[in-house]
Scaffold this active site. Structure first.
Site, PDB file in Angstrom:
ATOM      1  CG  ASP A 223      -2.173   0.830   1.022  1.00 16.26           C
ATOM      2  OD1 ASP A 223      -2.183   1.702   0.125  1.00 16.26           O
ATOM      3  OD2 ASP A 223      -3.149   0.629   1.768  1.00 16.26           O
ATOM      4  CD1 TRP A 224       0.444   5.927  -3.291  1.00 19.65           C
ATOM      5  CD2 TRP A 224       0.203   3.710  -3.516  1.00 19.65           C
ATOM      6  NE1 TRP A 224       0.470   5.632  -4.640  1.00 19.65           N
ATOM      7  CE2 TRP A 224       0.323   4.277  -4.805  1.00 19.65           C
ATOM      8  CE3 TRP A 224       0.060   2.333  -3.425  1.00 19.65           C
ATOM      9  CZ2 TRP A 224       0.296   3.531  -5.975  1.00 19.65           C
ATOM     10  CZ3 TRP A 224       0.018   1.572  -4.593  1.00 19.65           C
ATOM     11  CH2 TRP A 224       0.134   2.170  -5.839  1.00 19.65           C
TER      12      TRP A 224
END
EC number: 3.2.1.21
Length: 827
Positions: A223-224
């Site tokens: 995920d970012w």
């Protein structure tokens, strides 16, 4: 594109090989032009394709939220939705869709609960698989997320989810398992959180389960900003760190390689997977530039989708559908003119258009007098002033106001809310910059106006050069902007209608803020929200709404939550509607209960203390572009509602099984309800709910034969039987009914839920039509996770098949048997 992966790997430099393992910017992978390796673009979000820009983005189709999609219980329809998602990606030049979200809404308070599909893993997995299949048929890769346990937003990067292996397997991993088996998407996004002491992104056990046990080999991306280490994540199996520039790869991988903490073969394996991803993704015929594709057929699909997602919760004395011969109708509520089209966070995008309920009712009833009253506002922050603002422009600098400054960028503005997380401009210092937003504000009503400024950064608001709001030094953390923003700071000023005032915001980027927070993601340049409205008398607003309801033939009261209440980055603190809404509804019902329909918009359950007094209650979710049309189509009978709840609707949040074990405490959250999530808990303990899982009414009636007939009496996992019943439309209009197959193991010595969903089908019938409906049992229908053996177990014995129209309305029963106990692993 023909990409010879072996050739690339044998001719690539070590530096480029390592560079492949992280993005180059917010959305793109690292290209190697000299070896014909292109850059691959990914994009959000769960209910529409934003493209590469949070700030000043290209408009897109906004689809209903995840819980709305699941409430259709229609896999064919979701396959069409997936195709539309894929086409929208292609128009935005994107090869990879970061979706869908299939985490489990174990509590109604979860900030991203609206993004997920259902509290039941079978329903969530089946609907997601259909959507993914549609998307990937266009050539676009789906990155299903978030693997696994990102079921709350509070301290999501730091929280340790303590969960039994049985619950992990049966509830939280099961949707991913179904997706892997039935759709096999090309990518998997890991979650931010830990599972039982280890961040998933660094857990070899969790990632090996995907590749070794399930034999599914997607690209695994973070995920970012959800990568926390170099060595552990590389060795665990994380292929791609996002976004770029890399924080934990690059030279750190080189250093770890030299210290023999990472093997060269591990780097080769990760690089190969990235290249396989590039090879697959680059075949998609993406647009060279980001464009829109607002086509009539897409609008029609979106309208149909919204209408079919709507759940008719209550229809006492058949108040619905309303007649189109109404002479006077009252439309009351904050959502009448401002529809809630989506939740917040990654779901946010710039829609092609929105259809309000007011617009839709005006179209449906062109000769009817409409009385409109807000009654009570539902916003958390004051509403943006976009429609009253002209000539707005934003100038960007590296230097603060009051100093000698060099202009670095200029952006025309149409909105007074903006997020700059991915904004970039030549020579602009992304780590620390300043901006000045100016525009002409022309109020439509004279009086005292309240202004509110919320920032992730710092901000000063001036009206005609008079300081009205200071949100700089005395900041309090709130929930806006993924949980990183301040609470709204307020100020007031007396203004005259039709007189134009100069609005100016002096903004400082995220790093100018003195606030610091643990467990939230720090995205780039910050954000701001300027709102304003006439200072109102709340009691007078309610009185005006009550007067309109008393005068009208019928009243539609449409309100609920919105993207300010349900969003990525924070969880709700309670299950109630916004302040004043319950009082408004009660006051209207006091004078017009027999002619009022309540329409609630939310992505997850809300308390309804007035439910027993309302004759008609409609759950309309966040309906996307076509929200108004979808609601009106159902209310006036153009569409017969067929939606079914994908979530149990508790009377009170305290009744929810996760109530005592929700949010991070001491850095961890205990999933104390174990496998008893949602209806599994309510049924096990005999707790009444307001509306049960799978509930949803129709404008017609159905009968179902009482006996379930099986294609075979013995259940074998390799060839599960089909269950069949007769269903007949006994009403006067065509309608669709969802038949839900639940499996019960009443004689099992192992404690198990009373029953569990393992199949469903949606049947459309004309008046008087009868049909045999077939439901194929799921392979997993009889098993549970044996924690001692570490395997799935299907016990020998007699099982019940229960078919109904909700988890509590069982209409047909039958028994079958498992001839011998079996253990197994895999898909």
């Amino acid at each position: 594109m023909a990409l010879d992966i072996d050739y690339v790997l044998s001719h690539i430099s070590q530096e480029d090989k390592i560079a492949l393992l992280a993005g180059i910017d917010f959305w793109h992978t690292h290209p190697i032009p000299e070896l014909n390796v292109p850059s691959i673009r990914s994009t959000d979000g769960p209910n529409g394709i934003r493209g590469t820009k949070f700030f000043a983005g290209v408009p897109a189709a906004c689809l209903p939220c995840g819980t709305a999609l699941a409430s259709t219980w229609d896999q064919n329809l979701l396959r069409e939705v997936g195709v539309l998602i894929g086409k929208e990606c292609l128009a935005k030049g994107a090869h990879c869709w970061l979706g869908p979200t299939i985490n489990m809404p174990r509590s109604p308070l979860g900030g991203r609960g609206f993004e997920s599909f259902a509290e039941d893993p079978h329903l969530a997995g089946a609907m997601a698989a259909s959507m993914i299949t549609g998307c990937e048929s266009t050539g676009v890769i789906s990155a299903v997320k978030h693997f696994v346990g990102n079921d709350q937003e509070h301290e999501r990067r730091a929280v340790d989810v303590l969960v039994t292996q049985r619950a992990l397997r049966e509830i939280y991993l099961r949707p991913f398992q179904i997706v892997a088996r039935d759709a096999g998407p090309g990518a998997l996004m890991t979650s931010y959180n830990k599972i039982n002491g280890k961040h998933v992104v660094e857990s070899k056990e969790m990632l090996d389960m995907v590749r070794q046990e399930w034999k599914w080999n997607p690209l695994i991306m973070s995920d970012w900003l959800g990568t926390y280490t170099t060595i552990d994540s590389m060795n665990a199996g994380l292929d791609l760190e996002m976004p770029g520039p890399s924080r934990y790869r690059g030279r750190y991988v080189e250093s770890a390689l030299q210290a023999r903490l990472i093997k060269e073969s591990t780097i080769d394996s990760r690089a190969r997977k990235v290249l396989e991803f590039v090879q697959q993704a680059s075949r998609a015929p993406v647009s060279a530039v980001e464009t829109g594709r607002d086509y009539p057929e897409d609008r029609a699909l979106n309208r149909n989708l919204c209408a079919n997602s709507i759940v008719l919760l209550k229809n006492q004395n058949d108040i619905l559908p309303l007649p189109k011969t109404i002479k006077k109708i009252a439309l009351v509520g904050s959502h009448v003119r401002t529809p809630a089209i989506s939740g917040g966070g990654s779901a946010s995008l710039e829609p092609y258009y929105t259809v309000s309920l007011y617009d839709a009712v005006s179209e449906a009833l062109p000769h009817t007098e409409i009385l409109y009253e807000v009654g009570a506002y539902a916003h958390k922050m004051l509403p943006v002033i976009d429609r009253l603002l002209t000539n707005a422009v934003m100038h960007f600098y590296n230097e603060p106001v009051g100093t000698e400054r060099i202009l670095r960028a200029t952006q025309r503005m149409s909105k007074t809310a903006f997020q700059l997380m991915d904004f970039n401009a030549p020579e602009l210092n992304r780590g620390l910059f300043y901006a000045t937003l100016t525009g002409d504000f022309t109020p439509d009503v004279s009086g005292v106006w309240d202004f509110g400024l919320t920032v992730f950064g710092t901000g000063l608001l001036y009206v005609d050069d008079e300081l009205v709001v200071d949100n700089t030094t005395h900041q309090t953390r709130g929930t806006a902007f993924f949980g990183k923003g301040t609470v709204q700071e307020l100020g007031s000023k007396t203004l005259n209608a039709e007189q134009t005032y100069k609005i100016r915001i002096e903004y400082g980027s995220a790093n100018t803020s003195p606030m610091k927070a643990i467990g939230v993601v720090h995205f780039g340049g910050g954000a701001a929200h300027l709102g304003a409205c006439l200072h109102v008398d709340s009691a007078e607003m309610v009185r005006s709404a009550v007067k309109a309801a008393a005068e009208a033939d019928y009243t539609i009261l449409c309100t609920g939550l919105n993207h300010e209440w349900e969003s990525e980055g924070f969880d709700r603190s309670h299950m109630d509607l916004p302040p004043g809404i319950d009082a408004l509804i009660t006051s209207v019902l006091d004078v017009a209960a027999n002619k009022t329909v309540i329409v609630n918009q939310s992505g997850t359950p809300v308390t309804m203390p007035w439910a027993d007094r309302a004759r008609g209650i409609v759950q309309a979710w966040y309906g996307g572009n076509e929200t108004g049309h979808g609601i009106a189509d159902v209310i006036f009978g153009d569409v017969n509602p067929s939606g079914k709840l994908p979530l149990s609707w508790p009377v009170d949040v305290k009744h929810n099984p996760a109530y005592l074990n929700y949010a991070s405490v001491g850095g961890r959250v205990l999933y104390g309800e174990d496998v008893y999530v949602g209806y599994r808990y309510y049924e096990k303990v005999g707790r009444e709910v307001l509306f049960p899982f799978g509930h949803g009414l129709s404008y017609t009636t159905f009968t179902v034969s009482p006996d379930v007939v099986f294609s075979q009496e013995v259940f074998r996992p390799e060839e599960p039987p089909t269950a069949a019943v007769k269903i007949k439309n006994t009403g006067k209009v065509a309608g669709a009914q969802v038949l839900q197959l639940y499996i019960s193991a009443p004689h099992s010595p192992t404690p198990r839920p009373t029953k569990e969903l393992h199949g469903f089908t949606k049947v459309l019938l004309q008046p008087g039509e009868e049909r045999v409906a077939h439901i194929r049992m799921d392979k997993y229908a009889t098993n549970f996770w044996d924690e001692i053996e570490g395997m799935w177990k299907s016990e020998e014995g007699i099982y019940e098949a229960l078919i109904g129209t909700s988890s509590q309305n069982i209409l047909a029963k039958g028994t079958f048997r498992v001839d011998r106990t079996r253990y197994w692993l895999g898909l």
